[in-house]
Design a protein around this motif. Structure first.
Motif, PDB file in Angstrom:
ATOM      1  N   VAL A   1      -3.140  -5.751  -7.463  1.00 54.27           N
ATOM      2  CA  VAL A   1      -3.219  -6.265  -8.832  1.00 54.27           C
ATOM      3  C   VAL A   1      -1.821  -6.363  -9.434  1.00 54.27           C
ATOM      4  O   VAL A   1      -0.975  -5.483  -9.218  1.00 54.27           O
ATOM      5  CB  VAL A   1      -4.100  -5.349  -9.715  1.00 54.27           C
ATOM      6  CG1 VAL A   1      -4.038  -5.771 -11.179  1.00 54.27           C
ATOM      7  CG2 VAL A   1      -5.548  -5.358  -9.226  1.00 54.27           C
ATOM      8  N   HIS A   2      -1.592  -7.446 -10.183  1.00 52.37           N
ATOM      9  CA  HIS A   2      -0.366  -7.578 -10.970  1.00 52.37           C
ATOM     10  C   HIS A   2      -0.768  -7.649 -12.439  1.00 52.37           C
ATOM     11  O   HIS A   2      -1.470  -8.558 -12.854  1.00 52.37           O
ATOM     12  CB  HIS A   2       0.407  -8.842 -10.594  1.00 52.37           C
ATOM     13  CG  HIS A   2       1.586  -9.095 -11.490  1.00 52.37           C
ATOM     14  ND1 HIS A   2       2.767  -8.396 -11.384  1.00 52.37           N
ATOM     15  CD2 HIS A   2       1.759  -9.959 -12.524  1.00 52.37           C
ATOM     16  CE1 HIS A   2       3.617  -8.819 -12.292  1.00 52.37           C
ATOM     17  NE2 HIS A   2       3.024  -9.772 -13.005  1.00 52.37           N
ATOM     18  N   GLU A   3      -0.339  -6.673 -13.239  1.00 52.07           N
ATOM     19  CA  GLU A   3      -0.607  -6.678 -14.676  1.00 52.07           C
ATOM     20  C   GLU A   3       0.544  -7.394 -15.371  1.00 52.07           C
ATOM     21  O   GLU A   3       1.634  -6.839 -15.518  1.00 52.07           O
ATOM     22  CB  GLU A   3      -0.763  -5.244 -15.188  1.00 52.07           C
ATOM     23  CG  GLU A   3      -2.018  -4.548 -14.656  1.00 52.07           C
ATOM     24  CD  GLU A   3      -2.264  -3.208 -15.317  1.00 52.07           C
ATOM     25  OE1 GLU A   3      -1.505  -2.846 -16.243  1.00 52.07           O
ATOM     26  OE2 GLU A   3      -3.217  -2.520 -14.905  1.00 52.07           O
ATOM     27  N   HIS A   4       0.276  -8.613 -15.793  1.00 50.56           N
ATOM     28  CA  HIS A   4       1.332  -9.443 -16.377  1.00 50.56           C
ATOM     29  C   HIS A   4       1.715  -8.942 -17.768  1.00 50.56           C
ATOM     30  O   HIS A   4       2.884  -8.913 -18.139  1.00 50.56           O
ATOM     31  CB  HIS A   4       0.860 -10.893 -16.432  1.00 50.56           C
ATOM     32  CG  HIS A   4       1.916 -11.869 -16.805  1.00 50.56           C
ATOM     33  ND1 HIS A   4       3.175 -11.871 -16.240  1.00 50.56           N
ATOM     34  CD2 HIS A   4       1.906 -12.889 -17.713  1.00 50.56           C
ATOM     35  CE1 HIS A   4       3.889 -12.848 -16.774  1.00 50.56           C
ATOM     36  NE2 HIS A   4       3.148 -13.461 -17.676  1.00 50.56           N
TER      37      HIS A   4
ATOM     38  N   GLY B   1       7.951  -8.094  -0.786  1.00 51.04           N
ATOM     39  CA  GLY B   1       8.373  -7.061  -1.717  1.00 51.04           C
ATOM     40  C   GLY B   1       7.706  -7.125  -3.069  1.00 51.04           C
ATOM     41  O   GLY B   1       7.802  -6.188  -3.866  1.00 51.04           O
ATOM     42  N   GLU B   2       7.001  -8.224  -3.359  1.00 51.28           N
ATOM     43  CA  GLU B   2       6.307  -8.372  -4.638  1.00 51.28           C
ATOM     44  C   GLU B   2       4.863  -7.864  -4.501  1.00 51.28           C
ATOM     45  O   GLU B   2       4.329  -7.755  -3.386  1.00 51.28           O
ATOM     46  CB  GLU B   2       6.324  -9.843  -5.077  1.00 51.28           C
ATOM     47  CG  GLU B   2       7.706 -10.382  -5.398  1.00 51.28           C
ATOM     48  CD  GLU B   2       8.297  -9.759  -6.655  1.00 51.28           C
ATOM     49  OE1 GLU B   2       7.521  -9.236  -7.481  1.00 51.28           O
ATOM     50  OE2 GLU B   2       9.528  -9.788  -6.803  1.00 51.28           O
ATOM     51  N   PRO B   3       4.185  -7.563  -5.624  1.00 50.98           N
ATOM     52  CA  PRO B   3       2.884  -6.891  -5.568  1.00 50.98           C
ATOM     53  C   PRO B   3       1.760  -7.679  -4.905  1.00 50.98           C
ATOM     54  O   PRO B   3       0.806  -7.071  -4.407  1.00 50.98           O
ATOM     55  CB  PRO B   3       2.553  -6.627  -7.046  1.00 50.98           C
ATOM     56  CG  PRO B   3       3.423  -7.555  -7.816  1.00 50.98           C
ATOM     57  CD  PRO B   3       4.663  -7.718  -7.014  1.00 50.98           C
ATOM     58  N   LEU B   4       1.842  -9.022  -4.886  1.00 50.19           N
ATOM     59  CA  LEU B   4       0.757  -9.813  -4.304  1.00 50.19           C
ATOM     60  C   LEU B   4       1.143 -10.434  -2.959  1.00 50.19           C
ATOM     61  O   LEU B   4       0.492 -11.388  -2.505  1.00 50.19           O
ATOM     62  CB  LEU B   4       0.314 -10.904  -5.286  1.00 50.19           C
ATOM     63  CG  LEU B   4      -0.174 -10.424  -6.662  1.00 50.19           C
ATOM     64  CD1 LEU B   4      -0.721 -11.589  -7.488  1.00 50.19           C
ATOM     65  CD2 LEU B   4      -1.221  -9.321  -6.542  1.00 50.19           C
TER      66      LEU B   4
ATOM     67  N   VAL C   1      -5.512 -10.409  -9.741  1.00 45.98           N
ATOM     68  CA  VAL C   1      -5.834  -9.663  -8.532  1.00 45.98           C
ATOM     69  C   VAL C   1      -5.798 -10.615  -7.343  1.00 45.98           C
ATOM     70  O   VAL C   1      -6.284 -11.746  -7.422  1.00 45.98           O
ATOM     71  CB  VAL C   1      -7.203  -8.958  -8.648  1.00 45.98           C
ATOM     72  CG1 VAL C   1      -8.329  -9.940  -8.941  1.00 45.98           C
ATOM     73  CG2 VAL C   1      -7.507  -8.144  -7.395  1.00 45.98           C
ATOM     74  N   CYS C   2      -5.205 -10.169  -6.252  1.00 45.18           N
ATOM     75  CA  CYS C   2      -5.066 -10.989  -5.043  1.00 45.18           C
ATOM     76  C   CYS C   2      -6.428 -11.163  -4.356  1.00 45.18           C
ATOM     77  O   CYS C   2      -7.171 -10.192  -4.187  1.00 45.18           O
ATOM     78  CB  CYS C   2      -4.077 -10.299  -4.101  1.00 45.18           C
ATOM     79  SG  CYS C   2      -3.640 -11.265  -2.648  1.00 45.18           S
TER      80      CYS C   2
END
Length: 428
Positions: free
Chosen positions: A308-311, A359-362, A318-319
């Motif tokens: 999950v990326h909380e913007h 390296g990024e969350p998704l 969510v991926c």
């Protein structure tokens, strides 16, 4: 007072149930006139006559829907009755707006009146000022796909029954909103063709920073739409009406949201407007690796456990899993196959949004491979298909899209740009 059409003051179409809200509708009419406008009152009530004679009788509204007012009343069901009146009101409003009889809409109602008002507002084109004064303004009762992307909505506080100081304040401010919107300064004439583009903010998708100067130097104006539901709906509406010379539809995340049942949706018609209208479209699957949800709620059940990326405090993403990414690829291919105009699908093999980079969350190489493999198998032969060995935010992707665009301009599929805008404006 700034005139609108043909040097006249704004004409406002007021819609409400005159049978039950005569005092309120009369006060609205007086408020519009006090502000220098004029009003046309449409009565959509079915219970009888009110305290004054409206400009458009409820019997005329019913007739526009193909029934008599008595037949509406004989349904014995208020929901059915209001749907019929909504049909008639929408048809009359659309026709009268095309004929130039009014400049803006102001509708008044509780749940029944709001239900009807949303139908009428959706029938009018983007850009026509629309104000709804409602007892359920911003309520979760109103589904996002019923809200026109350019609607102004205000809470009708203290106005359920009879006039009082709170009700009058709300009525007067609503009248001011619609009259002011009609008086607003019109945009300067600009001879440059407009290119419609979609993007998801500027952090997940940043390519518009490259495209804006490149398109402007070619003599085009770029309009970028934020694909968080309303933006996509506005984009589709304008594309369908032929407002754009071409589109660069590079953020299809609303399509994924719709498939997943997310509230952040532009509706089931996403990625169909330009194609059905024959508008040249260059498409890319930006942000198709995730589903949005309200950050202040729980992650949707089917996606629990995925990254999950909380913007921000409003929206999170969510991926999605590889199987759903294959499903999305098939949906994109199917919609592009329905296009009647030039269509090119650019497939960025290096990723579809900033948060899927290493390296990024998704970051999800397996999901990206599932998507690109499926896309290569399902694209229709009538769609020009070009894999691009780059990430969607890379310079190489922008250059690939511009090569397609320039080729279409050279072939006469897209109208040429107007480089010397100043001279063209003088000539106009």
């Amino acid at each position: 007072m700034s005139p609108t059409k043909a040097g006249r003051a704004p004409v406002i179409l007021l819609i409400g149930t005159v049978d039950t809200k005569s005092d309120e509708m009369a006060f609205l009419r007086e408020s519009v006139e006090h502000l220098g406008g004029s009003a046309l009152v449409m009565d959509v009530g079915v219970l009888g006559r009110g305290g004054f004679t409206p400009d458009i009788l409820n019997s005329e509204v019913a007739a526009a829907a193909g029934v008599t007012l008595q037949q509406v009343m004989d349904t014995g069901d208020e929901n059915t009755a209001m749907k019929l009146m909504a049909t008639g009101a929408s048809l009359i409003a659309t026709q009268w707006y095309v004929e130039g009889r009014f400049d803006g809409l102001l509708a008044l109602g509780g749940t029944m009146g709001t239900d009807l008002a949303l139908d009428v507002a959706n029938a009018l084109p983007l850009g026509c000022p629309k104000v709804v004064l409602s007892t359920i303004a911003y309520s979760p009762l109103i589904p996002p796909d019923r809200i026109p992307p350019d609607l102004i909505m205000r809470l009708w506080a203290g106005g359920l029954y009879g006039l009082n100081r709170l009700c009058k304040a709300a009525l007067g401010q609503a009248a001011g909103a619609v009259v002011g919107a009609c008086q607003a300064r019109a945009a300067e004439a600009d001879p440059r063709p407009v290119i419609g583009m979609t993007s998801l903010g500027s952090s997940a998708l940043s390519y518009m920073k490259k495209f804006k100067p490149a398109l402007e130097v070619r003599g085009y104006e770029l309009a970028v739409f934020h694909t968080t539901g309303m933006g996509g709906r506005a984009f589709e509406d304008l594309a369908r009406r032929g407002y754009f010379a071409a589109v660069m539809d590079f953020s299809l995340q609303e399509l994924v949201n719709d498939l997943a049942g997310s509230c952040v949706s532009a509706g089931s018609e996403r990625l169909l407007g330009a194609g059905r209208a024959g508008v040249p479209q260059i498409v890319a699957p930006g942000a198709t690796d995730m589903v949005d949800f309200a950050a202040w709620t729980r992650c949707p059940e089917p996606f629990i456990g995925r990254s999950v990326h909380e913007h921000n405090r409003l929206i999170a993403s969510v991926c999605i899993d590889p199987e759903m990414r294959r499903h999305v690829a098939r949906a994109i291919a199917d919609r592009l196959e329905q296009a009647t105009g030039p269509t090119c699908l650019l497939l960025p093999m290096g990723g579809v949004e900033q948060w899927d980079r290493p390296g990024e969350p998704l970051h999800d190489p397996e999901g990206l491979k599932a998507f690109t493999d499926e896309m290569g198998h399902v694209v229709s032969p009538q769609t020009v298909f070009q894999p691009v060995d780059a990430h969607i935010n890379d310079e190489a992707f922008a250059q690939a899209a511009l090569r397609v665009f320039d080729g279409w301009v050279a072939a006469g599929l897209v109208p040429p740009g107007v480089v010397d805008v100043t001279e063209e404006r003088k000539a106009a």
